[in-house]
Scaffold this active site. Structure first.
Site, short mmCIF file in Angstrom:
data_model
loop_
_atom_site.label_atom_id
_atom_site.label_comp_id
_atom_site.label_asym_id
_atom_site.label_seq_id
_atom_site.Cartn_x
_atom_site.Cartn_y
_atom_site.Cartn_z
N TYR A 175 39.62 30.87 43.99
CA TYR A 175 39.90 28.85 44.55
C TYR A 175 41.43 29.40 45.30
CZ TYR A 175 41.60 29.59 39.86
OH TYR A 175 42.23 30.25 38.67
N GLY A 176 42.07 30.10 44.20
CA GLY A 176 43.71 30.63 44.95
C GLY A 176 43.41 31.64 45.92
N THR A 177 44.82 32.24 44.72
CA THR A 177 44.90 33.99 46.26
C THR A 177 43.73 34.67 46.60
OG1 THR A 177 45.69 35.11 43.89
CG2 THR A 177 47.17 33.66 44.85
N LEU A 178 42.79 34.47 46.00
CA LEU A 178 41.77 35.74 45.54
C LEU A 178 40.81 35.47 47.38
CD1 LEU A 178 40.56 36.37 42.38
CD2 LEU A 178 40.77 38.17 44.57
N GLU A 193 43.32 39.46 37.20
CA GLU A 193 43.80 37.96 36.45
C GLU A 193 43.93 37.98 35.34
OE1 GLU A 193 43.59 35.80 38.66
OE2 GLU A 193 42.19 36.09 40.23
#
Length: 173
Positions: free
Chosen positions: A15-18, A90
């Site tokens: 949902y983010g920087t990946l 993470e």
């Protein structure tokens, strides 16, 4: 079909920087190049969940069902080796994020298929404080707008752990 491929150990909701186009997607690209990850579909959470930004505009999904919005993201099938590398990024062993089950709904192809996956949630030890710090307002998607001002790990202060940086962030006014 991905689900029938024995290489893939887990489905991971990002949902983010990946996600594609963001700073940590290089890890997914590396995993894809070695056959340890494959894109499955665009998707969103079936439940409303808070998605907030913490220190350095780092995105955090909070395990506070019923608050926030249905969050958009991407689903990947990942091998056990790929999962180990994602867990390392993470910080699951360092208390940064927790990998937990999540129900998502695929939104590609006109249909809506629900399935269970896993996602990296903010660790329970600080999630509620992040929600309060955000004014109990979250995003439905981590986009370029929310990512503006993101600071890569290598450019953050090295004399503090990430947990110390989070603590300072939530305690600041």
């Amino acid at each position: 079909m991905v689900a029938e491929d024995d290489r893939f150990h887990s489905f991971i909701f990002t949902y983010g920087t990946l996600k594609r186009g963001f700073s940590n997607h290089a890890l997914i690209q590396d995993l894809a190049a070695t056959g340890d990850a494959v894109f499955v579909a665009a998707c969103r959470t079936t439940a409303a969940l808070p998605l907030v930004c913490g220190p350095y505009r780092v995105p955090f999904l909070l395990n506070l069902p019923g608050s926030g919005h249905r969050v958009s993201g991407e689903l990947y099938a990942v091998s056990a080796r790929g999962l180990d590398r994602m867990d390392e990024l993470e910080g699951t062993t360092r208390g940064h994020y927790e990998r937990l089950p999540i129900e998502i709904e695929e939104v590609d192809g006109g249909g809506s298929r629900r399935r269970w996956a896993e996602a990296y949630f903010a660790h329970d030890g600080y999630a509620a404080e992040l929600w309060r710090k955000s004014g109990e307002r979250g995003f439905c998607s981590y986009s370029e707008k929310e990512a503006a001002g993101y600071v890569k790990r290598k450019d953050r202060p090295q004399n503090l752990s990430f947990l110390e940086q989070i603590r300072l962030y939530v305690e600041s006014s």
